[in-house]
Design a protein around this motif. Structure first.
Motif, short mmCIF file in Angstrom:
data_model
loop_
_atom_site.label_atom_id
_atom_site.label_comp_id
_atom_site.label_asym_id
_atom_site.label_seq_id
_atom_site.Cartn_x
_atom_site.Cartn_y
_atom_site.Cartn_z
N UNK A 1 6.37 -14.32 -3.18
CA UNK A 1 4.99 -13.89 -3.44
C UNK A 1 4.80 -13.38 -4.87
N UNK A 2 5.92 -13.17 -5.56
CA UNK A 2 5.87 -12.67 -6.94
C UNK A 2 5.68 -13.85 -7.89
N UNK A 3 4.79 -13.69 -8.86
CA UNK A 3 4.57 -14.75 -9.86
C UNK A 3 5.87 -15.07 -10.58
N UNK A 4 6.08 -16.35 -10.87
CA UNK A 4 7.33 -16.80 -11.50
C UNK A 4 7.66 -16.00 -12.76
N UNK A 5 6.64 -15.70 -13.56
CA UNK A 5 6.87 -15.01 -14.83
C UNK A 5 7.31 -13.56 -14.64
N UNK A 6 7.12 -13.02 -13.44
CA UNK A 6 7.45 -11.62 -13.18
C UNK A 6 8.71 -11.45 -12.32
N UNK B 1 18.10 -17.63 -2.02
CA UNK B 1 18.74 -18.45 -3.04
C UNK B 1 18.08 -18.29 -4.41
N UNK B 2 16.75 -18.25 -4.44
CA UNK B 2 16.04 -18.10 -5.71
C UNK B 2 16.33 -16.73 -6.32
N UNK B 3 16.31 -15.69 -5.49
CA UNK B 3 16.62 -14.34 -5.94
C UNK B 3 18.02 -14.28 -6.55
N UNK B 4 19.00 -14.86 -5.84
CA UNK B 4 20.39 -14.83 -6.31
C UNK B 4 20.56 -15.64 -7.58
N UNK B 5 19.88 -16.77 -7.66
CA UNK B 5 19.95 -17.60 -8.87
C UNK B 5 19.49 -16.82 -10.10
N UNK B 6 18.43 -16.05 -9.95
CA UNK B 6 17.92 -15.25 -11.08
C UNK B 6 18.93 -14.17 -11.46
N UNK B 7 19.55 -13.53 -10.46
CA UNK B 7 20.57 -12.52 -10.76
C UNK B 7 21.70 -13.10 -11.61
N UNK B 8 22.08 -14.33 -11.30
CA UNK B 8 23.19 -14.97 -12.03
C UNK B 8 22.73 -15.45 -13.40
N UNK B 9 21.63 -16.18 -13.43
CA UNK B 9 21.18 -16.80 -14.67
C UNK B 9 20.71 -15.77 -15.69
N UNK B 10 20.03 -14.72 -15.22
CA UNK B 10 19.49 -13.70 -16.12
C UNK B 10 20.26 -12.39 -15.99
#
Length: 423
Positions: free
Chosen positions: A324-329, A398-407
């Motif tokens: 539900x959070x905008x991609x940019x945020x 998966x999306x949450x974890x991907x962001x933790x790793x990538x960023x």
């Protein structure tokens, strides 16, 4: 050809006979799926996925993805496009077939009214080429009947001996406990009721409750299945659990360029042996196993067996709202969620994610991008307090974890506890 036609006719007769025997049971049980599944209507296979026929239940005890197919969730055939069902099954498997995986087929609930045709089964088998069969480790068929055995005979000429050895019949749900993380499975209520009736019939009385024996007190040296706090207290206040320190150090030195690292499983007995050494406080020398995937699976197993996930139960609901959070945020939101963790959990998560970030930077060689690592580690970092993870719940994890790793640097950079440790 005549023999095959005879077997097909026999299968239909057998299925009808089984339906008649189950008639009394069906009056007590609901028809069709008895669970609702929250799913985004924009899902490319929403028309199929909403029935909950196929579910992904995280990993089993040895790092292999668990994929569940429940016949009782199949709606009547005239309400379901079976071609789309096949496409959806392939769509689901395509996300996991590059790593070892397990299929669990709940047969109960397959009736004349919702059964795919034998022709469809043939087409399905022919479309599942080596890519799908190679990394399938076991196909568990739960509550098999004569219908299943007849269908198996129809397909026997098409099935290789190697694939045939992957089939395992399971008569009662309790038998799954020996092989899988039973509590993680998505088991439809109708299947649970049917199993109770089968066990009652076997005993000639009410079915005994299925309970695990009371747990033994953990050893002072215990590493698996105990809390971070317990490990810290028993290991001279070590912030990072020894299993994580040793596996990460070994993999960082020798496994960063290994193609498919964290995607492969190893022999179950090997994992049990290594766990036993750790739990007894004995040294573990990974060189002796001559398999870089052993420490990789041990690391995943350690995370999965924590009584509370590393990201804590509280974070699960926050992750489920993540889409539900905008991609940019989203990077900022990840940072907020992580900063709300208890300090000890934050330090251990930061240690692990720092390592996974390094692994992802070698993706040209190891083929493990942040996205691929997220598919493997997401379900080992967060799960609900009660019940299992549904297929729909995997996407935000998966999306949450991907962001933790990538960023990693952005998400973890501003909080530096005094006791933090880097791999």
């Amino acid at each position: 050809m005549t023999a095959t036609a005879d077997l097909e006719q026999l299968a239909e007769i057998e299925l009808q006979r089984e339906e008649e025997e189950d008639e009394g049971e069906q009056k007590k049980a609901s028809h069709g799926p008895s669970t609702t599944f929250d799913l985004d209507p924009s899902h490319p296979y929403y028309d199929i996925a909403r029935h909950g026929i196929i579910q992904v239940s995280g990993d089993d005890n040895y790092g292999r993805k668990l994929i569940v197919f429940s016949s009782c969730c199949l709606p009547p055939s005239h309400q379901l496009n079976h071609r789309r069902l096949l496409e959806y099954l392939k769509f689901t498997l395509d996300q996991y077939v590059e790593m070892d995986y397990i299929l669990v087929y709940f047969h109960y609930g397959l009736k004349s009214r919702n059964k795919p045709s034998i022709k469809w089964l043939r087409e399905a088998y022919s479309e599942f080429d080596r890519k799908y069969k190679k990394n399938l480790k076991t196909l568990y068929v739960v509550h098999p009947t004569n219908f299943i055995r007849i269908v198996w005979n129809i397909f026997k000429p098409l099935i290789s001996h190697k694939f045939g050895k992957k089939l395992m019949y399971v008569n009662y749900l309790t038998e799954l406990r020996e092989h899988l993380n039973y509590d993680q499975l998505c088991i439809p209520p109708d299947v649970l009721r049917h199993d109770e009736m089968l066990r009652a019939a076997q005993k000639g009385g009410p079915a005994p409750s299925v309970k695990s024996p009371p747990p033994r007190p953990p050893l002072p040296t215990q590493q698996f299945g105990v809390s971070l706090q317990y490990i810290r207290e028993k290991n001279r206040e070590a912030i990072i659990p020894p299993v994580m320190v040793q596996t990460v150090a070994y993999l960082k030195e020798k496994g960063l360029r290994t193609e498919g690292i964290f995607r492969r499983s190893v022999r179950v007995q090997t994992i049990k042996d290594v766990q036993k050494l750790y739990n007894l406080g004995k040294p573990v020398n990974f060189d002796l196993y001559e398999d870089i995937h052993v420490p990789a699976v041990i690391l995943k197993t350690f995370l999965r067996e924590l009584p509370e996930p590393l990201l804590t139960f509280r974070v699960y609901s926050q992750v489920q709202e993540f889409l539900n959070v905008e991609s940019s945020l989203r990077v900022t939101r990840c940072k907020q969620i992580l900063e709300g963790l208890p300090e000890h959990n934050f330090i251990v998560v930061k240690f692990l994610l720092s390592f996974l970030h390094v692994v992802s930077q070698e993706s040209i060689n190891n083929k493990m991008s942040a996205s691929n690592l997220a598919c493997v580690f997401g379900v080992n970092l967060v799960w609900p307090r009660h019940g299992s993870i549904s297929l729909g719940a995997l996407t935000p994890i998966n999306i949450f974890t991907e962001i933790l790793i990538e960023h990693f640097n952005t998400v973890f950079g501003s909080r530096c506890p005094p006791a933090q440790v880097t791999p």
